[in-house]
Design an enzyme around this catalytic site. Sequence first.
Site, PDB file in Angstrom:
ATOM      1  N   ASP A  82     -13.528  -2.979  -5.161  1.00  0.00           N
ATOM      2  CA  ASP A  82     -13.877  -2.347  -6.438  1.00  0.00           C
ATOM      3  C   ASP A  82     -13.174  -2.973  -7.638  1.00  0.00           C
ATOM      4  O   ASP A  82     -13.643  -2.846  -8.768  1.00  0.00           O
ATOM      5  CB  ASP A  82     -13.517  -0.851  -6.396  1.00  0.00           C
ATOM      6  CG  ASP A  82     -14.386  -0.080  -5.418  1.00  0.00           C
ATOM      7  OD1 ASP A  82     -15.402  -0.637  -4.951  1.00  0.00           O
ATOM      8  OD2 ASP A  82     -14.044   1.082  -5.121  1.00  0.00           O
ATOM      9  N   CYS A 120     -26.372   0.757  -0.557  1.00  0.00           N
ATOM     10  CA  CYS A 120     -26.200   2.142  -0.976  1.00  0.00           C
ATOM     11  C   CYS A 120     -27.186   3.012  -0.200  1.00  0.00           C
ATOM     12  O   CYS A 120     -28.389   2.986  -0.475  1.00  0.00           O
ATOM     13  CB  CYS A 120     -26.466   2.226  -2.489  1.00  0.00           C
ATOM     14  SG  CYS A 120     -26.069   3.821  -3.144  1.00  0.00           S
ATOM     15  N   GLN A 169     -14.207   6.570   2.280  1.00  0.00           N
ATOM     16  CA  GLN A 169     -14.831   7.312   1.178  1.00  0.00           C
ATOM     17  C   GLN A 169     -16.344   7.501   1.332  1.00  0.00           C
ATOM     18  O   GLN A 169     -16.890   8.511   0.877  1.00  0.00           O
ATOM     19  CB  GLN A 169     -14.516   6.628  -0.155  1.00  0.00           C
ATOM     20  CG  GLN A 169     -13.026   6.569  -0.461  1.00  0.00           C
ATOM     21  CD  GLN A 169     -12.685   5.607  -1.598  1.00  0.00           C
ATOM     22  OE1 GLN A 169     -13.425   5.450  -2.555  1.00  0.00           O
ATOM     23  NE2 GLN A 169     -11.552   4.934  -1.474  1.00  0.00           N
ATOM     24  N   CYS A 172     -20.078   3.060  -5.630  1.00  0.00           N
ATOM     25  CA  CYS A 172     -21.292   3.614  -5.031  1.00  0.00           C
ATOM     26  C   CYS A 172     -22.166   4.278  -6.093  1.00  0.00           C
ATOM     27  O   CYS A 172     -22.173   5.507  -6.236  1.00  0.00           O
ATOM     28  CB  CYS A 172     -20.999   4.589  -3.900  1.00  0.00           C
ATOM     29  SG  CYS A 172     -22.506   4.850  -2.944  1.00  0.00           S
ATOM     30  N   GLU A 203       0.860  -1.191   0.000  1.00  0.00           N
ATOM     31  CA  GLU A 203       0.000   0.000   0.000  1.00  0.00           C
ATOM     32  C   GLU A 203       0.894   1.238   0.000  1.00  0.00           C
ATOM     33  O   GLU A 203       1.594   1.508   0.973  1.00  0.00           O
ATOM     34  CB  GLU A 203      -0.912  -0.010   1.234  1.00  0.00           C
ATOM     35  CG  GLU A 203      -1.680   1.283   1.487  1.00  0.00           C
ATOM     36  CD  GLU A 203      -2.545   1.728   0.312  1.00  0.00           C
ATOM     37  OE1 GLU A 203      -3.490   1.020  -0.034  1.00  0.00           O
ATOM     38  OE2 GLU A 203      -2.258   2.799  -0.279  1.00  0.00           O
ATOM     39  N   ALA A 260     -19.743  -1.464   1.629  1.00  0.00           N
ATOM     40  CA  ALA A 260     -20.618  -2.465   2.253  1.00  0.00           C
ATOM     41  C   ALA A 260     -20.381  -3.839   1.630  1.00  0.00           C
ATOM     42  O   ALA A 260     -20.398  -4.859   2.329  1.00  0.00           O
ATOM     43  CB  ALA A 260     -22.071  -2.047   2.079  1.00  0.00           C
ATOM     44  N   LYS A 291     -20.328  -1.816  -6.440  1.00  0.00           N
ATOM     45  CA  LYS A 291     -18.979  -1.569  -5.908  1.00  0.00           C
ATOM     46  C   LYS A 291     -19.103  -0.633  -4.708  1.00  0.00           C
ATOM     47  O   LYS A 291     -19.138   0.590  -4.862  1.00  0.00           O
ATOM     48  CB  LYS A 291     -18.090  -0.968  -6.993  1.00  0.00           C
ATOM     49  CG  LYS A 291     -17.819  -1.950  -8.138  1.00  0.00           C
ATOM     50  CD  LYS A 291     -16.804  -1.409  -9.096  1.00  0.00           C
ATOM     51  CE  LYS A 291     -16.599  -2.305 -10.305  1.00  0.00           C
ATOM     52  NZ  LYS A 291     -16.088  -3.646  -9.995  1.00  0.00           N
ATOM     53  N   THR A 292     -19.191  -1.211  -3.526  1.00  0.00           N
ATOM     54  CA  THR A 292     -19.372  -0.409  -2.311  1.00  0.00           C
ATOM     55  C   THR A 292     -18.493  -0.941  -1.187  1.00  0.00           C
ATOM     56  O   THR A 292     -18.074  -2.100  -1.205  1.00  0.00           O
ATOM     57  CB  THR A 292     -20.836  -0.463  -1.825  1.00  0.00           C
ATOM     58  OG1 THR A 292     -21.203  -1.836  -1.655  1.00  0.00           O
ATOM     59  CG2 THR A 292     -21.784   0.203  -2.801  1.00  0.00           C
TER      60      THR A 292
HETATM   61  P1  FAD Z   1     -10.244   1.535  -1.973  1.00  0.00           P
HETATM   62  O1  FAD Z   1     -10.871   1.723  -0.639  1.00  0.00           O
HETATM   63  O2  FAD Z   1     -10.316   2.653  -2.950  1.00  0.00           O
HETATM   64  O3  FAD Z   1      -8.735   1.114  -1.698  1.00  0.00           O
HETATM   65  C1  FAD Z   1      -7.821   0.810  -2.715  1.00  0.00           C
HETATM   66  C2  FAD Z   1      -6.433   0.911  -2.113  1.00  0.00           C
HETATM   67  O4  FAD Z   1      -5.481   0.395  -3.033  1.00  0.00           O
HETATM   68  C3  FAD Z   1      -6.035   2.347  -1.823  1.00  0.00           C
HETATM   69  O5  FAD Z   1      -5.593   2.464  -0.479  1.00  0.00           O
HETATM   70  C4  FAD Z   1      -4.916   2.635  -2.802  1.00  0.00           C
HETATM   71  O6  FAD Z   1      -3.929   3.518  -2.295  1.00  0.00           O
HETATM   72  C5  FAD Z   1      -4.355   1.242  -3.033  1.00  0.00           C
HETATM   73  N1  FAD Z   1      -3.667   1.099  -4.314  1.00  0.00           N
HETATM   74  C6  FAD Z   1      -3.993   1.680  -5.496  1.00  0.00           C
HETATM   75  N2  FAD Z   1      -3.104   1.336  -6.438  1.00  0.00           N
HETATM   76  C7  FAD Z   1      -2.215   0.505  -5.848  1.00  0.00           C
HETATM   77  C8  FAD Z   1      -1.060  -0.178  -6.309  1.00  0.00           C
HETATM   78  N3  FAD Z   1      -0.621  -0.044  -7.564  1.00  0.00           N
HETATM   79  N4  FAD Z   1      -0.371  -0.943  -5.436  1.00  0.00           N
HETATM   80  C9  FAD Z   1      -0.792  -1.082  -4.153  1.00  0.00           C
HETATM   81  N5  FAD Z   1      -1.875  -0.438  -3.664  1.00  0.00           N
HETATM   82  C10 FAD Z   1      -2.574   0.343  -4.501  1.00  0.00           C
HETATM   83  N6  FAD Z   1     -19.628   2.566  -0.228  1.00  0.00           N
HETATM   84  C11 FAD Z   1     -20.612   2.222   0.651  1.00  0.00           C
HETATM   85  O7  FAD Z   1     -20.697   1.084   1.062  1.00  0.00           O
HETATM   86  N7  FAD Z   1     -21.527   3.141   1.085  1.00  0.00           N
HETATM   87  C12 FAD Z   1     -21.494   4.422   0.691  1.00  0.00           C
HETATM   88  O8  FAD Z   1     -22.308   5.227   1.124  1.00  0.00           O
HETATM   89  C13 FAD Z   1     -20.475   4.820  -0.221  1.00  0.00           C
HETATM   90  N8  FAD Z   1     -20.402   6.102  -0.646  1.00  0.00           N
HETATM   91  C14 FAD Z   1     -19.363   6.493  -1.436  1.00  0.00           C
HETATM   92  C15 FAD Z   1     -19.272   7.829  -1.805  1.00  0.00           C
HETATM   93  C16 FAD Z   1     -18.206   8.266  -2.569  1.00  0.00           C
HETATM   94  C17 FAD Z   1     -18.142   9.709  -2.962  1.00  0.00           C
HETATM   95  C18 FAD Z   1     -17.195   7.354  -2.971  1.00  0.00           C
HETATM   96  C19 FAD Z   1     -16.009   7.833  -3.764  1.00  0.00           C
HETATM   97  C20 FAD Z   1     -17.287   6.014  -2.623  1.00  0.00           C
HETATM   98  C21 FAD Z   1     -18.378   5.565  -1.860  1.00  0.00           C
HETATM   99  N9  FAD Z   1     -18.520   4.227  -1.505  1.00  0.00           N
HETATM  100  C22 FAD Z   1     -19.529   3.846  -0.658  1.00  0.00           C
HETATM  101  C23 FAD Z   1     -17.667   3.195  -2.160  1.00  0.00           C
HETATM  102  C24 FAD Z   1     -16.541   2.669  -1.282  1.00  0.00           C
HETATM  103  O9  FAD Z   1     -15.812   3.705  -0.724  1.00  0.00           O
HETATM  104  C25 FAD Z   1     -15.638   1.771  -2.131  1.00  0.00           C
HETATM  105  O10 FAD Z   1     -16.437   0.820  -2.791  1.00  0.00           O
HETATM  106  C26 FAD Z   1     -14.611   1.059  -1.263  1.00  0.00           C
HETATM  107  O11 FAD Z   1     -13.730   2.001  -0.723  1.00  0.00           O
HETATM  108  C27 FAD Z   1     -13.867  -0.002  -2.063  1.00  0.00           C
HETATM  109  O12 FAD Z   1     -12.817  -0.529  -1.324  1.00  0.00           O
HETATM  110  P2  FAD Z   1     -11.471  -1.024  -2.043  1.00  0.00           P
HETATM  111  O13 FAD Z   1     -10.579  -1.464  -0.943  1.00  0.00           O
HETATM  112  O14 FAD Z   1     -11.806  -1.925  -3.140  1.00  0.00           O
HETATM  113  O15 FAD Z   1     -10.877   0.292  -2.715  1.00  0.00           O
END
Ligand code: FAD
Length: 561
Positions: free
Chosen positions: A442, A485, A187, A305, A179, A453, A450-451
């Site tokens: 995601d 959502c 988010q 989201c 990371e 949750a 993609k949330t």
């Molecule tokens: P992320 O949390 O984005 O984490 C990805 C991680 O990978 C980051 O820390 C990044 O630095 C790291 N990374 C990126 N590239 C690399 C690389 N090359 N090497 C190593 N690490 C890397 N969800 C809900 O459930 N309810 C809601 O109400 C909701 N509202 C939202 C509102 C907004 C405005 C947004 C933007 C999102 C919302 N979401 C909501 C969606 C939720 O935030 C995401 O679906 C969730 O964060 C996905 O988790 P993730 O770990 O897959 O991705």
Amino acid sequence: MNVKTLTPEISVTKQLTAQDVADAAAQGYRAILSNRPDGEEPGQLRAADIEELASRHGMAFEHVPVVSGAITDADVAKMRVALGRLASPVLAFCRTGTRSATLWALTQTGAMEPHAILRATANAGYNLDSLLPRLTRADAGRASASQYDVVIVGGGSAGIGTAASLLRRQPSLAIAVVEPSATHYYQPGWTMVGGGIFAPETTCRPTASVMPKAVTWVRKAATAFVPETSEVVLEDGTALRYRVLVAAPGLKLDWEAIPGLSQALGKNGVTSNYRYKTAPYTRDMVRALKRGRALFTQPPMPIKCAGAPQKAMYLSCDLWRRAEVLGDIEVEFHNAGAVLFGVAAYVPALMAYVERYGIDLKFESRLVAVDGRARVATFQRKRSDGGSERIEREFDFLHAVPPQVAPDFVAKSPLANETGYIAVDPSTLRHVRYPNVFALGDVCSAPNSKTMAAARKQAPIVAVNVLATLEGHEPIAHYDGYGSCPLTVERGKIVLAEFGYGGKLLPTFPTWLLDGTRPTRAAWWLKNRLLPSVYWHGMLKGREWLAQPRHMAGFEKSRAA
Ligand code: FAD
């Protein structure tokens, strides 16, 4: 063209001609890899020309030029990255094929025993026995340096959640989390920041404070996956080896896909809750606007989201209504899709708010350009006769949501499917081709929303299945596609959409307690008060409140529970 096959994934040959590139495509190669510097001899096709030809024939191309007899460890690292990016079979070439074969051999340390590597090259007609000492040294170094039970790429919601769930079950596991970011974001809170409800600082914490103490935090970005050798390549060219990989690097917000958008953001009334830095600008702009035209946009699915673009709109409209200026503000929702929300059960409640706020819905209307200074947004709209047209709309306020795609290094990797996301089985979240690879959050191809949750439910399921894989079993926990959502339709009320695969409603609470298809104060309380704590103190610590894997296969259930 005289091709020498090293493995089913890679063959090598001498300098290619234009005809050779066409023949390679006809023979089923999916990528060309050049190991030759440009200009070594007169008449040699340049790398750029070969790239152009390869692309014309539907093949990818990488250039890792090396000097004969002087191949460095950095060259080997670059070759490993390139191979990780390319879909196989790959055709690599140099002047005679020897440099390509040598580089390939050096990338195989750790994955193959040195003598087996040399047998493979000898079978292809390249005697590289002089490499044996180097291969043996590299093999010993790689074997001891960076082997983990589990490597997790991405320390966001899904990555940290999975690490915590794994450690709850097996504290002795050797886990590395890759990371690069020093800050971890919640988010889902950004909608509330844009609505003036949360302070921005409450939605982020230092990554160090959420990283489980028992893992090795590798503070670098991953640049390539090499599933054939069970390795992840990092930005500095080094590699981590794993028994099981969990890929969770999220998705890429493609701001650059809309000309003018990234330059305009944060000024001239152009904002987005999809960026930590601009969510407070949404709040400030909404408070400042008294009349004019406000545009809200939603890009094509999938996005993270799916409700967030309209959440921003409803909360803004509610503030304007309370300030008694809504009548002087023309609100348009430009949605690239054809429906207000993908699950029909929630649409009536949302439509009631669309009408209440007087929102003009523009379906199949996609933001394609922004001129911040002139305050003009351009949309590509579908016409009723099936054609499309570009229209320009002046604005006083623009809340833009960018198109969203898989990160580049993921899309180019052998783990990706045709959409660029990581191809997983939607039930077990295991990769469809590599049994020791899982993906969630995601970045995965499963058709859930993609949330966070969804990631909260997926993390324990992946943890159970990773442990099963480490013990030589098949995955045993199954995911039903749950995602949620919370649609903030006004300050104090939320329509809580909770659904799984195929749009099946999956409410957490009985209807008498919380009916998700209607706006309720209970759901607002959940989002406003409860869920941030569930995130920071539950999910990220491996406490699986309301998220314990329930769908377990057969005899393994008792072992894993
Ligand atoms: P992320 O949390 O984005 O984490 C990805 C991680 O990978 C980051 O820390 C990044 O630095 C790291 N990374 C990126 N590239 C690399 C690389 N090359 N090497 C190593 N690490 C890397 N969800 C809900 O459930 N309810 C809601 O109400 C909701 N509202 C939202 C509102 C907004 C405005 C947004 C933007 C999102 C919302 N979401 C909501 C969606 C939720 O935030 C995401 O679906 C969730 O964060 C996905 O988790 P993730 O770990 O897959 O991705």
